[in-house]
Design a protein around this motif. Structure first.
Motif, mmCIF file in Angstrom:
data_model
loop_
_atom_site.group_PDB
_atom_site.id
_atom_site.type_symbol
_atom_site.label_atom_id
_atom_site.label_comp_id
_atom_site.label_asym_id
_atom_site.label_seq_id
_atom_site.Cartn_x
_atom_site.Cartn_y
_atom_site.Cartn_z
ATOM 1 N N LEU A 1 0.923 -1.232 0.022
ATOM 2 C CA LEU A 1 0.175 0.065 0.089
ATOM 3 C C LEU A 1 0.878 1.358 0.016
ATOM 4 O O LEU A 1 1.232 1.743 1.241
ATOM 5 C CB LEU A 1 -0.903 -0.038 1.104
ATOM 6 N N GLN B 1 3.394 8.191 -7.953
ATOM 7 C CA GLN B 1 2.704 9.539 -7.977
ATOM 8 C C GLN B 1 3.279 10.272 -9.360
ATOM 9 O O GLN B 1 2.101 10.941 -9.981
ATOM 10 C CB GLN B 1 2.970 10.280 -6.831
ATOM 11 N N ASP C 1 -8.586 -1.171 -6.997
ATOM 12 C CA ASP C 1 -9.095 0.330 -6.317
ATOM 13 C C ASP C 1 -9.635 0.002 -4.634
ATOM 14 O O ASP C 1 -10.281 -0.816 -4.551
ATOM 15 C CB ASP C 1 -10.208 0.671 -7.071
ATOM 16 N N CYS C 2 -8.907 0.734 -3.734
ATOM 17 C CA CYS C 2 -9.324 0.629 -2.464
ATOM 18 C C CYS C 2 -10.667 0.876 -1.988
ATOM 19 O O CYS C 2 -11.202 0.219 -1.141
ATOM 20 C CB CYS C 2 -8.354 1.313 -1.566
ATOM 21 N N GLN C 3 -11.557 1.585 -2.870
ATOM 22 C CA GLN C 3 -12.775 1.799 -2.555
ATOM 23 C C GLN C 3 -13.846 0.947 -3.098
ATOM 24 O O GLN C 3 -14.756 0.377 -2.362
ATOM 25 C CB GLN C 3 -13.041 3.231 -3.160
ATOM 26 N N SER D 1 -1.388 6.777 -2.061
ATOM 27 C CA SER D 1 -2.121 6.131 -2.876
ATOM 28 C C SER D 1 -3.429 5.266 -2.477
ATOM 29 O O SER D 1 -3.518 5.072 -1.294
ATOM 30 C CB SER D 1 -1.316 5.072 -3.750
ATOM 31 N N ASP D 2 -4.477 5.381 -3.599
ATOM 32 C CA ASP D 2 -5.604 4.954 -2.996
ATOM 33 C C ASP D 2 -5.815 3.686 -3.832
ATOM 34 O O ASP D 2 -6.800 2.886 -3.916
ATOM 35 C CB ASP D 2 -6.798 5.682 -3.453
ATOM 36 N N LYS D 3 -4.564 3.151 -3.941
ATOM 37 C CA LYS D 3 -4.568 1.656 -4.597
ATOM 38 C C LYS D 3 -3.633 0.387 -3.757
ATOM 39 O O LYS D 3 -2.761 1.230 -3.084
ATOM 40 C CB LYS D 3 -3.684 1.754 -6.024
ATOM 41 N N SER E 1 2.501 4.852 0.097
ATOM 42 C CA SER E 1 1.768 6.107 0.636
ATOM 43 C C SER E 1 1.234 6.928 -0.152
ATOM 44 O O SER E 1 1.812 7.412 -1.413
ATOM 45 C CB SER E 1 3.067 6.832 1.610
#
Length: 442
Positions: A165, A225, A185-187, A169-171, A167
């Motif tokens: 994971l 990023q 995708d973490c959501q 990132s939402d992945k 830092s």
């Protein structure tokens, strides 16, 4: 003295009178194993002694007991190996209150409890068990009341060898021996990308926004990023372990070497910094702690390196098989091996590490991961070679739960907000959540 049907003389202690008229005062061996087919059987189908009148006994489904005895409470044993130093913790392996142990599953009338055999039901895995709640095998991915399974991520075809994971990132990134890295995708939990690497992923870590992936003969580096992609050459064979310490990236390699790179911000690249020699076989695991680099190898040894001058300070040889995983916890080093042990090391007054406690498992141990539960208590996740992860309180090593998988779990990653992730040998990634409430079946 009794004589069984085969003429064998057996001596046993009579623990109490039986209420079973005509039956011998001995427990049926085949009943204990869950396979007695005699009716009527001349031996007892319950444990001695007989219960007092009007008192309920725990009911064990189909006469079968759990394959693994209760590990929740350990004897107040002494520690072996090390002299006590000023920072010696005398409580390793000692119980601080009652451990949860292997909890009974299911329910019955009154105080009667249906105890499940701690093995996944093969029919349940295929979605067609006809016994339902009455099945004597587990219909759940875990036992214990401290965590629950949230979801599973399907897609990898072989062993999941790394989870990261990065830092900011939402992945979520997962690497596998199927030669791919998958991006989730973490959501939504959906796979948003697949990177084909052309080689088996031996390990994967993240450090800040950087993602590092070890494959044969190279370490891949991605800046998540700005999408920078670099290839770090130098390894000979598979890269099995990666760790960052003292501004250096270390890689444990198949030929026994430990390679180090330092990032040059001016040239925006990683430059070779050192090659640490000493292990005679593949370096499987690396960890950094207390200004030391620790390396575990297929040569059954652990080497301790000074992070300042990169010199080997000590070689630990107490394990009798491959050293699979290392973990630094406070002033302690924990190591696990295919020899079926988890060893706790502490520095003596001379500064050398010695074993202060050895925890034994029935199977080889594959991976260690330390974390804190919602009450900030230290917990050890111990992946074993029987497709389970034992969850232990530290420092008592009292068992509080167990996780099951289709195949052995080789990767565990801690996430935010009480989440953690496991990846197993079948390619399945599972998302878990710590909770103060009882865990529900997945």
């Amino acid at each position: 003295m009794d004589v069984d049907e085969h003429g064998n003389k057996r001596v046993f202690q009579r623990l109490g009178a039986s209420n079973d008229s005509g039956k011998q005062h001995k427990v049926c061996y085949h009943w204990r194993a869950g396979r007695c087919n005699k009716f009527p059987c001349p031996y007892l189908h319950r444990e001695l002694p007989a219960p007092p009148p009007q008192q309920h006994q725990p009911f064990i489904s189909n006469g079968s007991s759990s394959k693994r005895p209760n590990q929740g409470v350990h004897d107040d044993r002494s520690f072996s190996g090390a002299r006590r130093s000023p920072n010696f913790n005398p409580t390793w392996g000692r119980v601080h209150g009652a451990g949860a142990g292997n909890r009974a599953q299911g329910s019955g009338a009154g105080n009667r409890v249906f105890r499940k055999i701690e093995k996944l039901c093969n029919y349940w895995l295929q979605g067609n068990c006809s016994y339902g709640e009455k099945c004597k095998f587990l219909h759940s991915w875990s036992v214990g009341d401290c965590f629950s399974s949230l979801t599973q991520l399907e897609g990898h075809q072989k062993v999941v060898s790394g989870i990261a994971l990065p830092s900011g990132s939402d992945k979520l990134y997962t690497g596998s021996k199927d030669e791919t890295v998958r991006i989730w995708d973490c959501q939504s939990g959906q796979c948003t990308g697949v990177v084909n690497l052309g080689g088996e992923v031996g390990c994967m870590i993240s450090e800040g926004p950087w993602l590092f992936v070890g494959i044969p003969n190279v370490v891949k580096a991605w800046h998540t990023q700005n999408n920078t992609e670099l290839s770090l050459s130098g390894p000979t064979g598979q890269v099995y372990a990666l760790v960052v310490g003292n501004d250096l990236l270390f890689a444990g390699v198949q030929d026994g070497a430990i390679l180090a790179w330092k990032f040059n911000a001016v040239s925006n690249c990683f430059e070779p910094a050192a090659s640490l020699k000493g292990h005679t076989q593949s370096v499987i695991t690396l960890v950094v702690g207390a200004n030391r680099l620790y390396s575990g190898s297929m040569d059954r040894s652990i080497r301790v390196w000074n992070l300042e001058n990169l010199q080997c300070l000590q070689t630990l040889t107490e394990h009798t098989s491959v050293v699979m995983s290392l973990l630094c916890w406070d002033q302690f080093l924990l190591s696990c091996s295919l020899d079926g042990t988890v060893k706790v090391w502490v520095a003596t007054e001379s500064g050398n590490l010695e074993v202060t406690y050895t925890h034994n498992e029935e199977q080889g141990v594959l991976y260690l991961c330390g974390m804190h539960d919602p009450e900030a208590k230290p917990v050890l996740l111990c992946s074993c070679n029987d497709n389970t992860v034992r969850v232990y309180d530290l420092p008592s090593f009292s068992e509080r739960g167990k996780i099951f998988a289709r195949e052995g779990i080789r990767a565990i990653q801690i996430g935010p907000g009480g989440l953690f992730f496991t990846g197993d040998g079948s390619g399945q990634v599972r998302v878990w959540n710590w909770s103060t409430e009882a865990a529900a079946p997945a």
